[in-house]
Design an enzyme around this catalytic site. Structure first.
Site, mmCIF file in Angstrom:
data_model
loop_
_atom_site.group_PDB
_atom_site.id
_atom_site.type_symbol
_atom_site.label_atom_id
_atom_site.label_comp_id
_atom_site.label_asym_id
_atom_site.label_seq_id
_atom_site.Cartn_x
_atom_site.Cartn_y
_atom_site.Cartn_z
ATOM 1 N N LYS A 199 -8.870 4.693 7.386
ATOM 2 C CA LYS A 199 -8.815 3.801 8.545
ATOM 3 C C LYS A 199 -7.551 4.078 9.347
ATOM 4 C CE LYS A 199 -7.111 -0.226 9.515
ATOM 5 N NZ LYS A 199 -6.825 -0.036 10.961
ATOM 6 N N GLU A 274 3.613 3.588 1.071
ATOM 7 C CA GLU A 274 4.691 4.224 1.844
ATOM 8 C C GLU A 274 5.035 3.244 2.951
ATOM 9 O OE1 GLU A 274 6.077 6.892 0.945
ATOM 10 O OE2 GLU A 274 4.648 8.070 -0.199
ATOM 11 N N CYS A 308 9.681 6.069 10.506
ATOM 12 C CA CYS A 308 9.955 5.220 9.337
ATOM 13 C C CYS A 308 11.282 5.562 8.683
ATOM 14 C CB CYS A 308 8.827 5.342 8.327
ATOM 15 S SG CYS A 308 8.474 7.038 7.859
ATOM 16 N N GLU A 405 14.136 -3.728 10.071
ATOM 17 C CA GLU A 405 13.575 -2.542 10.734
ATOM 18 C C GLU A 405 13.188 -2.922 12.167
ATOM 19 O OE1 GLU A 405 9.602 -1.096 9.550
ATOM 20 O OE2 GLU A 405 10.469 0.910 9.490
HETATM 21 P P1 NAD Z 1 1.251 -2.043 9.912
HETATM 22 O O1 NAD Z 1 1.623 -2.367 8.516
HETATM 23 O O2 NAD Z 1 1.152 -3.144 10.884
HETATM 24 O O3 NAD Z 1 -0.175 -1.314 9.942
HETATM 25 C C1 NAD Z 1 -0.409 -0.145 9.180
HETATM 26 C C2 NAD Z 1 -1.899 -0.006 8.967
HETATM 27 O O4 NAD Z 1 -2.347 -1.109 8.164
HETATM 28 C C3 NAD Z 1 -2.727 -0.061 10.247
HETATM 29 O O5 NAD Z 1 -3.814 0.843 10.135
HETATM 30 C C4 NAD Z 1 -3.224 -1.483 10.269
HETATM 31 O O6 NAD Z 1 -4.430 -1.639 10.995
HETATM 32 C C5 NAD Z 1 -3.444 -1.738 8.779
HETATM 33 N N1 NAD Z 1 -3.448 -3.159 8.376
HETATM 34 C C6 NAD Z 1 -2.872 -4.207 9.004
HETATM 35 N N2 NAD Z 1 -3.109 -5.347 8.314
HETATM 36 C C7 NAD Z 1 -3.835 -5.002 7.231
HETATM 37 C C8 NAD Z 1 -4.370 -5.726 6.122
HETATM 38 N N3 NAD Z 1 -4.213 -7.040 6.007
HETATM 39 N N4 NAD Z 1 -5.042 -5.041 5.186
HETATM 40 C C9 NAD Z 1 -5.202 -3.704 5.270
HETATM 41 N N5 NAD Z 1 -4.728 -2.971 6.301
HETATM 42 C C10 NAD Z 1 -4.048 -3.607 7.261
HETATM 43 O O7 NAD Z 1 2.259 -0.906 10.385
HETATM 44 P P2 NAD Z 1 2.342 -0.212 11.812
HETATM 45 O O8 NAD Z 1 2.966 -1.172 12.744
HETATM 46 O O9 NAD Z 1 1.039 0.415 12.144
HETATM 47 O O10 NAD Z 1 3.343 1.004 11.494
HETATM 48 C C11 NAD Z 1 4.703 0.873 11.467
HETATM 49 C C12 NAD Z 1 5.199 0.692 10.047
HETATM 50 O O11 NAD Z 1 4.792 1.785 9.237
HETATM 51 C C13 NAD Z 1 6.724 0.684 9.987
HETATM 52 O O12 NAD Z 1 7.140 -0.332 9.108
HETATM 53 C C14 NAD Z 1 7.052 2.064 9.427
HETATM 54 O O13 NAD Z 1 8.294 2.144 8.777
HETATM 55 C C15 NAD Z 1 5.909 2.292 8.510
HETATM 56 N N6 NAD Z 1 5.736 3.716 8.200
HETATM 57 C C16 NAD Z 1 6.078 4.173 6.969
HETATM 58 C C17 NAD Z 1 5.977 5.533 6.669
HETATM 59 C C18 NAD Z 1 6.353 6.068 5.310
HETATM 60 O O14 NAD Z 1 6.016 7.208 4.995
HETATM 61 N N7 NAD Z 1 7.053 5.307 4.485
HETATM 62 C C19 NAD Z 1 5.484 6.411 7.640
HETATM 63 C C20 NAD Z 1 5.134 5.917 8.886
HETATM 64 C C21 NAD Z 1 5.259 4.552 9.162
#
Ligand code: NAD
Length: 501
Positions: A199, A274, A308, A405
């Site tokens: 997804k 992650e 990230c 963050e």
């Molecule tokens: P997010 O957590 O809001 O969303 C990530 C994904 O999870 C999206 O596809 C979203 O639709 C889905 N999601 C949201 N709610 C959900 C739920 N209840 N159940 C299942 N899936 C759900 O994050 P974002 O805003 O898309 O991305 C930014 C974040 O990602 C930042 O915190 C960043 O640090 C992190 N990130 C981490 C890494 C890593 O490798 N550690 C890499 C890239 C981004």
């Protein structure tokens, strides 16, 4: 696509293939077929430079997710994919890599438009990095092995371990590296023989839907990879709770990661998380200031700070504090901000209006908390969710801008007097994704590497990534590794086999 996006791509020009794709009806990819959602509901997708509508994608229903999970299960247990030899998996991953390479420009354009990414960086990092990873993991498909073990129990036994693919992987990715993160999530499991339901983030679904076309063209058997689009709170939530998946592989925020983790544990599923970060850069007294400045350019000011592992807190020895701040600000002020299809720009917009507002609010909060503004500090007049690269100085570890963050081009600086103090300040945070130190002193560098609580530590650089080096966090940045041979283990089960002779 609305007229604003149309005018934008006319101004800069894109490949015919990009135009055809953007003008086509976007569909999900389930069981080898392109399908609409079962109730025909859609979600809109916004292009961040123009704030225009770039497309609509299906909003998957519960029924659609069930169908995708069933297809992945069938492919894993009974379908063509389950019969494939490792060398066939290797070949198909290579074919996908070749097609991604052939369509590099198109994919970079789609990604640049969908995620607001500067086109040149997008090509070099997002797409070429993905090709490298597909080829790297393809090579591993034929090299998964167990071990024979001597045992000391009574009797004669031949004993060995078998490495077997876990099964169906529910993979969820964020919007900051939509294509690249998707490849991080699917290359390793497909290499070892798992199947995947992926997804993408609701803001950035387009490049992976284009990838689905390439996977179909490459001959990936149906059901091996399924892509469902929609909101996290509905589609993502249902996917991670599904009783028929075997592993959840999630990249996203710590907040959502905790929700996802609870759902996975409820089913006792395997889990990789992650998550977010607030990675420190520690600049010791003898640091090469040029290297520090370069590191800020390739991390916190790259991809509009939506990285990230970006070095978002910088601890600088008091003796060189002002010169380092000045050098960072000079380079930041010279960055060209603008339309992401323009190859000469250094920084594009934030992903969305709400993300831009979050960043602006954090900058104001920092100033209210007593920070000194060195450069940037404002959003750029629209259209587009543009922000200035910002440096806030004279912060302290208690401030929210230092602890939380922000996920934007905002660097917070704190002076220190002793090396021990610097390491303690750097470790004083809930996250542990990455860290870096800058020094000419090799002993200090090695000591710092072992003292820093982070999944990756760089010395005299920041945010270097390679397919052969594992990546993942500690503390509230999650657990498990992506990339490197280490990632493969997270999609394998070890079976112990005993044969009495
Ligand atoms: P997010 O957590 O809001 O969303 C990530 C994904 O999870 C999206 O596809 C979203 O639709 C889905 N999601 C949201 N709610 C959900 C739920 N209840 N159940 C299942 N899936 C759900 O994050 P974002 O805003 O898309 O991305 C930014 C974040 O990602 C930042 O915190 C960043 O640090 C992190 N990130 C981490 C890494 C890593 O490798 N550690 C890499 C890239 C981004």
């Amino acid at each position: 696509m609305d007229s604003k996006v149309q005018a934008y791509i006319d101004q800069y020009g894109v490949t015919d293939e990009t135009r055809i794709f953007l003008n086509s009806r976007h569909l999900m990819y389930i069981n080898g077929e392109f399908v609409n959602s079962s109730d025909s509901a859609t979600l809109t997708v916004i292009e961040p430079c123009t704030e225009g509508l770039i497309g609509e994608v299906p909003a998957a229903t519960t029924e659609d997710i069930n169908t995708a999970v069933a297809a992945a299960n069938h492919a894993f247990h009974k379908g063509e994919w389950s019969q494939w030899k490792p060398a066939q998996r290797e070949q198909v991953l290579h074919r996908i890599a070749d097609l991604v390479e052939k369509n590099l420009q198109t994919l970079a354009e789609i990604e640049s438009l969908d995620a607001g990414k500067a086109i040149e960086g997008c090509k070099a990092v997002d797409i070429i990095g993905s090709i490298d990873l597909l080829r790297y993991m393809a090579g591993w498909a034929t090299k998964i092995d167990g071990a024979t073990r001597p045992v000391s129990v009574d009797g004669e036994h031949f004993v060995y371990t078998l490495k077997e693919p876990l099964g169906v992987v529910g993979a969820i990715v964020p919007w900051n590296w939509p294509f690249n993160m998707a490849i991080w999530k699917l290359a390793a499991p497909l290499a070892v023989g798992c199947t995947v339901v992926l997804k993408p983030a609701q803001q950035t679904p387009l490049s992976v839907l284009y990838l689905a076309k390439l996977c179909q063209q490459a001959g990936l058997p149906k059901g091996a990879l399924n892509i469902v689009t929609g909101k996290g709170s509905t589609v993502g939530n249902h996917l991670v709770q599904h009783p028929d998946i075997d592993k959840v592989s999630f990249t996203g925020s710590t907040e959502v990661g905790k929700i996802v983790g609870k759902a996975a544990i409820e089913n006792l599923n395997h889990l990789t998380l992650e998550l977010g970060g607030k990675s420190p850069m520690v600049v010791f007294e003898d640091a090469d200031i040029g290297k520090v400045v370069d590191a800020t350019q390739q991390s916190i000011f790259f991809n509009t700070g939506q990285v990230c592992s970006g070095g978002s807190r910088i601890y600088i020895h008091r003796s060189i504090y002002e010169p380092v701040l000045e050098a960072i600000a000079r380079k930041a002020n010279a960055m060209k901000i603008g339309a992401t299809l323009d190859p000469s720009i250094a920084m594009g917009p934030a992903i969305s209006a709400s993300q831009k507002q979050t960043v602006v609010s954090y900058i104001q909060l920092g100033l209210d908390e007593g920070a000194r503004l060195i450069c940037g500090g404002k959003s750029v007049q629209g259209p587009g969710y543009f922000l200035e690269p910002t440096l806030l100085a004279d912060c302290s570890n208690e401030m929210r801008v230092v602890q939380e963050e922000i996920f934007g081009p905002v660097l917070v600086a704190i002076p220190f007097d002793t090396n021990e103090e610097a390491i303690a300040l750097a470790n004083d945070n809930i996250y542990g994704l990455a860290a870096s130190v800058f020094t000419q002193d090799i002993s200090l560098a090695h000591r710092s590497v072992s003292q820093l609580k982070a999944g990756t530590v760089w010395v005299n650089t920041h945010d270097m990534i390679d397919v052969n080096m594992p990546f993942g966090g500690v503390k509230q940045s999650g657990f498990g590794k992506d990339l490197g041979p280490e990632q493969l283990e997270y999609f394998l089960e070890t079976k112990s086999v005993w044969i009495a002779l």
